[in-house]
Scaffold this motif. Structure first.
Motif, mmCIF file in Angstrom:
data_model
loop_
_atom_site.group_PDB
_atom_site.id
_atom_site.type_symbol
_atom_site.label_atom_id
_atom_site.label_comp_id
_atom_site.label_asym_id
_atom_site.label_seq_id
_atom_site.Cartn_x
_atom_site.Cartn_y
_atom_site.Cartn_z
ATOM 1 N N PRO A 67 0.842 -1.203 0.000
ATOM 2 C CA PRO A 67 0.000 0.000 0.000
ATOM 3 C C PRO A 67 0.877 1.254 0.000
ATOM 4 C CG PRO A 67 0.110 -0.890 2.215
ATOM 5 C CD PRO A 67 0.886 -1.839 1.333
ATOM 6 N N PRO A 68 0.448 2.302 -0.719
ATOM 7 C CA PRO A 68 1.259 3.522 -0.783
ATOM 8 C C PRO A 68 1.239 4.263 0.556
ATOM 9 C CG PRO A 68 -0.824 3.841 -1.902
ATOM 10 C CD PRO A 68 -0.771 2.406 -1.512
ATOM 11 N N TYR A 69 2.374 4.890 0.883
ATOM 12 C CA TYR A 69 2.467 5.641 2.135
ATOM 13 C C TYR A 69 3.427 6.813 1.967
ATOM 14 C CZ TYR A 69 6.760 2.937 2.691
ATOM 15 O OH TYR A 69 7.999 2.366 2.493
ATOM 16 N N VAL A 70 3.335 7.757 2.902
ATOM 17 C CA VAL A 70 4.213 8.923 2.921
ATOM 18 C C VAL A 70 4.932 8.944 4.257
ATOM 19 C CG1 VAL A 70 4.340 11.432 2.775
ATOM 20 C CG2 VAL A 70 2.642 10.197 1.422
ATOM 21 N N LEU A 71 6.266 9.106 4.227
ATOM 22 C CA LEU A 71 7.071 9.181 5.445
ATOM 23 C C LEU A 71 7.582 10.592 5.659
ATOM 24 C CD1 LEU A 71 9.353 6.010 5.246
ATOM 25 C CD2 LEU A 71 7.359 6.357 6.697
ATOM 26 N N PHE A 72 7.558 11.021 6.907
ATOM 27 C CA PHE A 72 8.158 12.280 7.329
ATOM 28 C C PHE A 72 9.184 11.902 8.400
ATOM 29 C CE2 PHE A 72 3.859 13.218 5.929
ATOM 30 C CZ PHE A 72 4.075 14.259 5.048
ATOM 31 N N ASN A 73 10.420 11.679 8.000
ATOM 32 C CA ASN A 73 11.442 11.203 8.929
ATOM 33 C C ASN A 73 12.257 12.312 9.576
ATOM 34 O OD1 ASN A 73 10.923 8.439 8.831
ATOM 35 N ND2 ASN A 73 12.035 8.233 6.909
ATOM 36 N N ASN A 74 12.050 13.547 9.161
ATOM 37 C CA ASN A 74 12.809 14.667 9.725
ATOM 38 C C ASN A 74 11.902 15.682 10.399
ATOM 39 O OD1 ASN A 74 15.459 13.810 8.921
ATOM 40 N ND2 ASN A 74 14.804 14.231 6.828
ATOM 41 N N GLY A 75 10.771 15.211 10.900
ATOM 42 C CA GLY A 75 9.856 16.072 11.640
ATOM 43 C C GLY A 75 8.738 16.621 10.781
ATOM 44 N N LEU A 76 7.673 17.021 11.471
ATOM 45 C CA LEU A 76 6.541 17.654 10.819
ATOM 46 C C LEU A 76 5.784 18.481 11.842
ATOM 47 C CD1 LEU A 76 3.379 15.774 10.926
ATOM 48 C CD2 LEU A 76 5.362 14.279 10.955
#
Length: 182
Positions: A67-76
């Motif tokens: 399944p498609p996903y979005v990662l924010f590994n440097n903060g949000l």
């Protein structure tokens, strides 16, 4: 002449050993193409033509695999607004993951939510369930209000954090006398 023959065999051997498996190359290209990256992300969310939230992040990585996903590994950081664009709450975390098909959100590492009443939630992990329209956590939570500090394990809260429930409270709780409210 022998030198030339030996040199020819060395070159022929080297050239034949440099062959690539076409399937392996295609799989590598597919993996590379399955990720999109972005920097200095600003995303505006709206519903019914009205802005409901704004997300800011230094980086984003979007996987197109199923399944498609979005990662924010440097903060949000997310700013949530009411119908008149009044700020309802802010949310920040060092890491986040958004599942595109389901709409589920998973936040981790130093998650902080502050609502318009000045109440502050601190936890290691916070998740959003779009079907139930709630935020929840099974981790340790700390809530600081202008008059009290609450501690416990697990949490459920509505979308703007105006209503929240600690599932397993720990420590002293200040309860207002109902007679003093009249």
């Amino acid at each position: 002449m022998i030198r030339k023959i030996i040199l020819f065999f060395i070159v022929a051997l080297a050239a034949s050993s440099c062959e690539n498996d076409i399937q392996a190359v295609m799989e590598l290209d597919a993996k590379k193409a399955a990720v999109e990256n972005g920097e200095d992300i600003v995303t505006i969310f709206s519903q019914g033509g009205k802005v409901t939230a704004k997300l800011l992040a230094p980086t984003m990585e979007r996987s197109l695999e199923r399944p498609p996903y979005v990662l924010f590994n440097n903060g949000l950081k997310v700013f949530m607004y009411n119908d008149t664009l009044g700020l309802e709450s802010t949310l920040s975390a060092k890491k986040g993951k958004y599942m595109e098909d389901e709409g589920d959100v998973f936040l981790s590492d130093s998650v902080v939510v502050i609502n318009k009443k000045g109440e502050r939630l601190d936890t290691k992990e916070l998740n959003y369930d779009p079907k139930r329209k709630i935020f929840y956590s099974r981790e340790e939570v700390f809530i600081k209000t202008p008059t009290d500090s609450l501690h416990g394990w697990g949490l459920e809260a509505n979308e703007d954090f105006s209503v929240k429930k600690i599932l397993k409270v720990s420590g002293p709780i200040t309860v207002e006398d109902s007679a003093s409210l009249q």
